[in-house]
Scaffold this active site. Structure first.
Site, PDB file in Angstrom:
ATOM      1  N   SER A  24      13.357 -11.635 -16.678  1.00  0.00           N
ATOM      2  CA  SER A  24      12.422 -11.334 -15.418  1.00  0.00           C
ATOM      3  C   SER A  24      12.089 -12.517 -13.873  1.00  0.00           C
ATOM      4  CB  SER A  24      10.707 -11.961 -16.283  1.00  0.00           C
ATOM      5  OG  SER A  24      10.103 -13.481 -17.241  1.00  0.00           O
ATOM      6  N   THR A 156     -18.239  21.878   1.261  1.00  0.00           N
ATOM      7  CA  THR A 156     -18.756  21.714  -0.745  1.00  0.00           C
ATOM      8  C   THR A 156     -17.878  22.832  -0.421  1.00  0.00           C
ATOM      9  OG1 THR A 156     -20.075  23.186  -1.092  1.00  0.00           O
ATOM     10  CG2 THR A 156     -20.834  20.666  -0.259  1.00  0.00           C
ATOM     11  N   HIS A 157     -17.003  22.506  -1.412  1.00  0.00           N
ATOM     12  CA  HIS A 157     -15.494  23.606  -2.275  1.00  0.00           C
ATOM     13  C   HIS A 157     -14.707  23.743  -0.480  1.00  0.00           C
ATOM     14  CE1 HIS A 157     -18.383  24.939  -5.704  1.00  0.00           C
ATOM     15  NE2 HIS A 157     -18.892  24.877  -4.364  1.00  0.00           N
ATOM     16  N   SER A 278       9.017  13.706  14.437  1.00  0.00           N
ATOM     17  CA  SER A 278      10.109  14.735  13.679  1.00  0.00           C
ATOM     18  C   SER A 278      11.104  14.640  14.137  1.00  0.00           C
ATOM     19  CB  SER A 278       9.443  15.939  13.327  1.00  0.00           C
ATOM     20  OG  SER A 278      10.939  17.094  13.078  1.00  0.00           O
ATOM     21  N   LYS A 284       5.707  17.336  17.389  1.00  0.00           N
ATOM     22  CA  LYS A 284       5.252  16.715  15.940  1.00  0.00           C
ATOM     23  C   LYS A 284       4.950  15.702  16.276  1.00  0.00           C
ATOM     24  CE  LYS A 284       4.929  18.390  12.209  1.00  0.00           C
ATOM     25  NZ  LYS A 284       5.856  18.458  10.933  1.00  0.00           N
ATOM     26  N   ASN A 286       3.401  13.198  12.977  1.00  0.00           N
ATOM     27  CA  ASN A 286       2.584  12.854  11.556  1.00  0.00           C
ATOM     28  C   ASN A 286       1.862  12.069  11.114  1.00  0.00           C
ATOM     29  OD1 ASN A 286       4.268  15.648  10.990  1.00  0.00           O
ATOM     30  ND2 ASN A 286       6.484  14.429  11.030  1.00  0.00           N
ATOM     31  N   GLU A 291      -0.740   9.846   4.881  1.00  0.00           N
ATOM     32  CA  GLU A 291      -0.071   9.993   3.243  1.00  0.00           C
ATOM     33  C   GLU A 291       0.989   9.664   2.155  1.00  0.00           C
ATOM     34  OE1 GLU A 291       3.062  13.474   5.132  1.00  0.00           O
ATOM     35  OE2 GLU A 291       2.337  12.476   6.864  1.00  0.00           O
ATOM     36  N   GLN A 323       5.826  -8.598 -20.987  1.00  0.00           N
ATOM     37  CA  GLN A 323       6.566  -9.577 -19.564  1.00  0.00           C
ATOM     38  C   GLN A 323       6.739  -8.055 -18.946  1.00  0.00           C
ATOM     39  OE1 GLN A 323      10.188 -12.420 -19.934  1.00  0.00           O
ATOM     40  NE2 GLN A 323      11.191 -10.299 -19.749  1.00  0.00           N
ATOM     41  N   LYS A 326       3.977  -7.589 -15.161  1.00  0.00           N
ATOM     42  CA  LYS A 326       4.034  -8.001 -13.887  1.00  0.00           C
ATOM     43  C   LYS A 326       4.837  -7.396 -13.156  1.00  0.00           C
ATOM     44  CE  LYS A 326       4.424 -12.511 -16.716  1.00  0.00           C
ATOM     45  NZ  LYS A 326       5.005 -11.364 -17.865  1.00  0.00           N
TER      46      LYS A 326
HETATM   47  N1  ARG Z   1       8.553 -14.493 -19.100  1.00  0.00           N
HETATM   48  C1  ARG Z   1       7.887 -14.550 -20.434  1.00  0.00           C
HETATM   49  C2  ARG Z   1       6.570 -12.998 -19.612  1.00  0.00           C
HETATM   50  O1  ARG Z   1       6.387 -12.713 -18.655  1.00  0.00           O
HETATM   51  C3  ARG Z   1       7.707 -15.684 -20.024  1.00  0.00           C
HETATM   52  C4  ARG Z   1       6.893 -15.776 -21.780  1.00  0.00           C
HETATM   53  C5  ARG Z   1       8.069 -16.335 -22.257  1.00  0.00           C
HETATM   54  N2  ARG Z   1       7.616 -16.380 -23.982  1.00  0.00           N
HETATM   55  C6  ARG Z   1       8.522 -16.830 -25.270  1.00  0.00           C
HETATM   56  N3  ARG Z   1       7.816 -16.437 -26.262  1.00  0.00           N
HETATM   57  N4  ARG Z   1       9.618 -15.772 -25.079  1.00  0.00           N
HETATM   58  O2  ARG Z   1       6.277 -13.257 -20.720  1.00  0.00           O
END
Ligand code: ARG
Length: 461
Positions: A24, A156-157, A278, A284, A286, A291, A323, A326
Site C-alpha cells: 500500500s 424552474t424546470h 479547441s 472556441k 471552452n 466541466e 487497506q 485510503k
Molecule cells: N497497510 C495496512 C493498512 O493500510 C496497515 C495495517 C496492516 N495490518 C495488518 N495486520 N496486516 O491497513
C-alpha cells in the site's frame, strides 16, 4: 529473504504478485507525517511509563526526525517490499539507530497505528478543506455584493420563472457551502478520538497511558473499545459523505457556469485564465475547469460508494480489506480541494453580462406572478382567479408578440376591465425583484444585507 518485520515463522519470501497486491506504500506514503508524529507520541509515552528507557526513546525520536526530513527533501527511498508506510519508516529507523528501533513497536500493532495515522490524516485534510470552503464563500459573497442589484431570470424546470438577482443566486451557494462546512466539522468532532493503544485488537498487557498519546496528538480522548478502534472506518465514510455532498453542490454550480458561458445564454464570460481553446475550431472558448469540477464529483461519489461496499461485509476486527480505504479517500479529498480552488478562481474571474441577463429576465413573461399578485392586492381577486386572468393576459401578449409591460392598458382591460394603469408599476423586472423583500427573498436590499453579513462572519474566522 522473508520479511524482517513479520517473517519469523516464514522460510521463503512472498511471490512477486503477493507483494504487488499487498503493498500500500504507493498511496499510504501520503500519511508519512502522521505516521511519524504518532510514533513519536507513542515512544514518548513508552518512556514515561517506563516500558522503554529514556535513552531508547531519545534515539527513536531523533531517528524519526531524521526520517521526516529525508522524506520531505525527497531523499527517502520508499520500498514496495516493505509493504506500507509503517514498515518503511520502521525499517529505516533500524538502519539509522540500530536495535533501539525494535522497541518502538512495543504495545502497538499496525492495526491501531494505521487507524491512528488515517484519523490524523483525515482530520488535517478536513481542516485544510474548511479554509478552502471559507475562501470559496468569501469569493461568492464579494461577487454577490457587486451584483446585489443585477437582475437575471430565475428558472424552474429550466424555464423562465421569476426575475431574481444574481447576488441572490450566488448567495444560495454560500449557504450550501456553510452547511458543507458544518458537515465536515461534525465529522471532525466525531473522528477526533485516539485508536492508539488498542494494539492488534484486544488492548495490551503493558502499562500504557492512552490519555497521554491521545493528548499529544490532539485527540479529545482515547477510543473506549479496542475492537471498535481498529476496525471501524466510519470516520472515512462520514468525511467522504460530506465531501460527496460538497462535490454535488460544486457540480451544480459548475453546470450553471457551463450553461452561462455558452453562446446559448451568454450570461457570463470567463477570462482566458479559466478558458481553453479547441485545436481545430479557432473560435472556441471552452469552460474546461467547470466541466472537470462537474466530472470530479463522480469520482468523489465513487470513493464513498466503493468504501461503503468494502466495509459492509467485514466482521470485526481488522481485515486487510480496510487497506482499500485510503486510495479512494486520498484521491477524493485531494480532488475536492482542487475543485474548491478552481471554483473560487472562476467566481473571482467571472464577468456577468448584466445587459443580457436583464434582457433574459424580461423574456418569457417572468413578471406574470407579479401581475397576478397585483390583481390580488389591488382588485381583491382570489389568487386562483388572478392566476387565470393573468394567464389570459399572457396569452394575449404572446399572440401580439409583446412583452407583458408592452401591452396597452386597453388590451389588458379587454380581459379584466378593472385593471388600472397602476399595474405598470409591477411589470418591470427591476420592480419585481425590489418587491421581494420577504425574509430570504431576492430583493437587492436583502442581498446587500446578507452578503455583508457573510463577509463579516467570514472575516472573523
Ligand atoms: N497497510 C495496512 C493498512 O493500510 C496497515 C495495517 C496492516 N495490518 C495488518 N495486520 N496486516 O491497513
Amino acid at each position: 529473504m522473508s520479511n524482517k518485520m513479520w517473517g519469523g515463522r516464514f522460510t521463503s519470501a512472498p511471490d512477486a504478485i503477493m507483494q504487488e497486491i499487498n503493498a500500500s506504500i504507493d498511496f499510504d506514503r501520503h500519511l508519512y507525517r502522521q505516521d511519524i508524529a504518532a510514533s513519536k507520541a507513542h515512544a514518548a509515552m513508552l518512556a514515561k511509563t517506563g516500558i522503554i528507557t529514556a535513552d531508547d526513546a531519545a534515539k527513536i525520536a531523533h531517528g524519526l526526525d531524521t526520517i521526516l526530513s529525508e522524506i520531505e527533501s525527497g531523499k527517502f527511498e520508499f520500498k514496495r517490499a516493505l509493504e506500507d508506510i509503517h514498515m518503511n519508516v520502521e525499517s529505516r529507523l533500524a538502519e539509522l539507530i540500530g536495535p533501539s528501533a525494535g522497541r518502538l513497536h512495543t504495545a502497538r500493532s499496525r492495526n491501531d497505528q494505521v487507524a491512528t495515522d488515517f484519523r490524523l490524516y483525515v482530520r488535517d485534510t478536513v481542516d485544510a478543506l474548511a479554509v478552502l470552503l471559507a475562501d470559496y464563500q468569501r469569493a461568492l459573497a464579494e461577487k454577490a455584493l457587486d451584483h446585489a442589484g443585477t437582475v437575471m431570470p430565475g428558472f424552474t424546470h429550466l424555464q423562465t420563472a421569476q426575475p431574481v438577482t444574481l447576488g441572490h443566486h450566488l448567495l444560495a451557494y454560500v449557504e450550501m457551502a456553510s452547511r458543507d462546512r458544518g458537515r465536515f466539522a461534525d465529522a471532525r468532532a466525531r473522528l477526533n478520538e485516539s485508536p492508539l493503544g488498542a494494539a492488534a485488537l484486544a488492548g495490551t498487557s503493558f502499562p500504557i497511558d492512552r490519555d497521554m498519546t491521545a493528548e499529544a496528538l490532539g485527540f479529545t480522548r482515547p477510543m473506549a473499545n479496542s475492537l471498535d478502534a481498529v476496525s471501524d472506518r466510519d470516520f472515512v465514510l462520514e468525511t467522504l459523505s460530506a465531501a460527496a455532498i460538497t462535490a454535488v453542490h460544486l457540480s451544480r454550480f459548475a453546470e450553471e457556469i457551463v450553461l452561462w458561458t455558452s453562446p446559448l445564454t451568454g450570461f457570463l464570460r470567463l477570462s482566458d485564465k479559466f478558458t481553453t481553446g479547441s485545436s481545430i475550431m479557432p473560435q472556441k472558448r471552452n469552460p474546461d475547469a467547470a466541466e472537470l469540477v462537474r466530472a470530479k464529483a463522480g469520482r468523489i461519489i465513487g470513493a464513498l460508494n466503493a468504501l461503503l461496499i468494502v466495509m459492509k461485509g467485514l466482521p470485526l476486527a481488522y481485515q486487510k480489506d480496510m487497506q482499500e480505504d485510503k486510495e479512494g479517500a486520498i484521491d477524493a479529498l485531494s480532488g475536492l480541494s482542487l475543485c474548491l480552488v478552481a471554483m473560487t478562481g472562476m467566481v473571482r474571474d467571472m464577468v456577468p453580462d448584466t445587459v443580457r441577463l436583464k434582457k433574459a429576465a424580461g423574456d418569457g413573461y417572468a413578471t406574470a406572478t407579479d401581475l397576478a399578485d397585483w390583481l390580488v392586492r389591488a382588485l381583491g381577486l382570489p389568487f386562483r382567479e388572478a392566476h387565470h386572468v393573468t394567464g389570459r393576459i399572457v396569452a394575449a401578449a404572446a399572440d401580439a408578440r409583446l412583452a407583458l409591460h408592452r401591452l396597452s392598458l386597453e388590451q389588458m382591460q379587454g380581459i379584466e376591465p378593472r385593471i388600472t394603469d397602476a399595474v405598470f408599476g409591477v411589470l418591470s423586472v427591476d420592480k419585481s425583484v425590489k418587491s421581494r423583500v420577504s425574509f430570504g427573498g431576492t430583493a437587492p436590499a436583502n442581498v446587500r444585507r446578507e452578503a455583508r453579513k457573510w463577509l463579516k462572519r467570514l472575516d472573523k474566522k
